[in-house]
Design a protein around this motif. Structure first.
Motif, short mmCIF file in Angstrom:
data_model
loop_
_atom_site.label_atom_id
_atom_site.label_comp_id
_atom_site.label_asym_id
_atom_site.label_seq_id
_atom_site.Cartn_x
_atom_site.Cartn_y
_atom_site.Cartn_z
N LEU A 119 -72.92 27.24 -97.88
CA LEU A 119 -72.88 26.11 -98.56
C LEU A 119 -73.41 24.76 -97.68
O LEU A 119 -73.47 23.89 -98.04
N GLY A 120 -73.36 25.18 -96.32
CA GLY A 120 -73.57 24.23 -95.20
C GLY A 120 -72.28 23.41 -95.16
O GLY A 120 -72.57 22.24 -94.61
N LEU A 121 -71.28 23.66 -95.31
CA LEU A 121 -70.23 23.02 -95.21
C LEU A 121 -69.24 23.66 -93.99
O LEU A 121 -67.96 22.94 -93.79
N GLU A 122 -69.59 24.57 -93.25
CA GLU A 122 -68.64 25.01 -92.20
C GLU A 122 -68.48 23.97 -90.98
O GLU A 122 -67.42 24.08 -90.69
N ASP A 123 -69.33 23.35 -90.63
CA ASP A 123 -69.10 22.51 -89.63
C ASP A 123 -67.95 21.18 -89.92
O ASP A 123 -67.34 20.84 -89.02
N GLU A 124 -68.17 21.02 -91.07
CA GLU A 124 -67.06 19.96 -91.69
C GLU A 124 -65.65 20.70 -91.61
O GLU A 124 -64.54 20.01 -91.25
N LEU A 125 -65.72 21.98 -91.99
CA LEU A 125 -64.42 22.92 -91.97
C LEU A 125 -63.91 22.82 -90.89
O LEU A 125 -62.55 22.56 -90.32
N LEU A 126 -64.77 23.07 -89.71
CA LEU A 126 -64.29 23.17 -88.29
C LEU A 126 -63.73 21.78 -87.49
O LEU A 126 -62.82 21.90 -86.79
N ARG A 127 -64.36 20.61 -88.02
CA ARG A 127 -64.16 19.47 -87.67
C ARG A 127 -62.54 19.22 -88.16
O ARG A 127 -61.71 18.46 -87.33
N ALA A 128 -62.43 19.46 -89.59
CA ALA A 128 -60.95 19.09 -90.00
C ALA A 128 -59.97 20.02 -89.98
O ALA A 128 -58.90 19.36 -89.74
N GLY A 129 -60.02 21.23 -89.43
CA GLY A 129 -59.08 22.04 -89.41
C GLY A 129 -58.83 22.49 -88.05
O GLY A 129 -59.19 22.05 -87.13
N ASP A 130 -57.78 23.52 -87.70
CA ASP A 130 -57.56 23.97 -86.36
C ASP A 130 -57.79 25.59 -86.36
O ASP A 130 -57.50 26.32 -87.36
N ARG A 131 -58.33 25.85 -85.08
CA ARG A 131 -58.74 27.40 -85.16
C ARG A 131 -57.52 28.28 -84.94
O ARG A 131 -56.70 27.81 -84.08
N ILE A 132 -57.42 29.02 -85.76
CA ILE A 132 -56.37 30.42 -85.56
C ILE A 132 -56.74 31.33 -85.00
O ILE A 132 -57.61 32.11 -85.45
#
Length: 398
Positions: free
Chosen positions: A58-71
């Motif tokens: 969907l082209g939204l992964e970069d936003e996900l990475l900026r908002a969340g924490d890598r586990i």
């Protein structure tokens, strides 16, 4: 042929992702939401490599990475022995995988903003009470206002959907949740979901979930396992008694407990295990929790919903007609859904139940081998949601 007129019921991750995918494919999509202002419900969740694949498409992964924490790992200790009974590393699978801990509100904002930018109409304050077949399509029935007919209705209203027949059963255990500030410099691993257990009756967990807004404080989802029928008892005992119990189990949680000033700072989440025997009907398909729901022990709920949305879009792209598209969408997801429903039935009692035998087996028989191959690969495949090769089935593999 110009696309279909499609109603998507529900503005959770499943509904928003489905609306985006279908609108981008040229269908005329309209979202319906019962709240006057669409909003998320809940605290934190994990987006696994499966869900990330859909958001990437969907082209939204970069936003996900900026908002969340890598586990990078999940870790749990059985108390009071301190024996490690949960130890899963994403690195045990090839491919450089990781999970993303994120607040539901942040995930909602990412998807909702994309929906608005796509110009997809949203009708709010529209409580759905049912649907009925209408010629070649389906008519949505609302508590107030006139009905509306569509070529296809996508049910993303969750496990209590009025569009789905009742099935399944509620689970005895739920959880108290809170979104709290992350204690900088504390003893917690900022790239791990950490938990503590007493048999399977008690569980306390901490999940890093990133930031609600750019520049805002880092957050954690803090959760405590509780039987649904003991909520009144929990309230009667008082918050201080509960805090003492949690601190006795895991003293390092004091910085989180200090942020909880009243019982209303915690929200109770109910869980149910259910799987619709017929996830599709005439001009109607159920996705996400409206089709299948279970305990969150394996952390797959939102990820499975995103995969369902992708399968529906693919079915509509490739099948020759609407019935064939729904049949294809269900077929693309059925094996993976059945697999993880079965895994949830198998593993949930070992971590969230009143039983004694399974926690004993977990601690004394299974735990000594959890760091051995092939247990390492099996655990990682379950946690990531990649067991059963769902991305290959859906054409989402890199």
């Amino acid at each position: 042929m110009g696309g279909y007129d499609i109603a998507v019921a529900g503005c959770g991750p499943a509904g928003l992702a489905a609306a985006l995918l279908l609108a981008r494919d040229g269908h005329r999509v309209r979202l319906f939401e019962r709240f006057d202002t669409p909003r998320p419900i809940g605290s934190g969740l994990m987006i696994q490599p499966t869900g990330r694949a859909v958001l990437r498409a969907l082209g939204l992964e970069d936003e996900l990475l900026r908002a969340g924490d890598r586990i990078d790992r999940l870790h749990g200790l059985s108390m009071p022995s301190g024996r490690t009974v949960l130890n899963v590393h994403y690195a045990w699978l090839k491919g450089g995988h990781s999970g993303i801990g994120i607040h539901r509100a942040a995930l909602f904002d990412i998807l909702f903003r994309a929906v608005r930018e796509a110009g997809i109409p949203i009708e709010t304050g529209r409580t759905i009470r049912g649907s009925t077949a209408a010629g070649g399509g389906r008519k949505l029935l609302f508590e107030t206002g006139p009905s509306a007919r569509f070529d296809l209705v996508v049910d993303a209203l969750g496990m209590a959907s009025p569009l789905a027949p009742p099935c399944g059963h509620p689970l005895a255990y739920g959880a108290l949740w809170a979104s709290l500030d992350w204690p900088d410099g504390g003893p917690f691993d900022p790239s791990a979901l950490e938990q503590r257990y007493v048999a399977a009756r008690k569980m306390v967990g901490v999940l890093p979930i990133g930031r609600l807004s750019p520049g805002g404080p880092r957050k954690a989802a803090f959760f405590w396992s509780l039987r649904a029928d003991r909520q009144t008892e929990w309230h009667a005992a008082g918050l201080d008694a509960w805090k003492t119990e949690v601190a006795g189990l895991w003293p390092e949680t004091a910085p989180f407990l200090d942020q909880i000033a009243a019982p209303d700072d915690l929200t109770f989440a109910h869980y149910a295990h259910r799987t619709l025997p017929r996830p599709a009907d005439h001009a109607l398909i159920h996705i996400g929790d409206a089709w299948h729901s279970t305990s969150p022990q394996l952390g797959q709920g939102a990820n499975m919903a995103l995969l369902d949305a992708w399968a529906l879009a693919r079915g509509l792209r490739e099948a020759r007609d609407l019935p064939g598209a729904l049949t294809m969408a269900v077929a693309l997801r059925s094996d993976h859904v059945r697999l993880f429903q079965a895994l949830s039935i198998l593993f949930t009692p070992a971590y969230q139940s009143d039983g004694q035998a399974l926690p004993f087996v977990r601690d004394r028989v299974v735990a000594p081998f959890i760091d051995w191959w092939p247990a390492t690969t099996i655990q990682a495949a379950m946690v990531t949601g990649l067991m059963g090769y769902p991305l290959r089935t859906l054409g989402l593999e890199d």
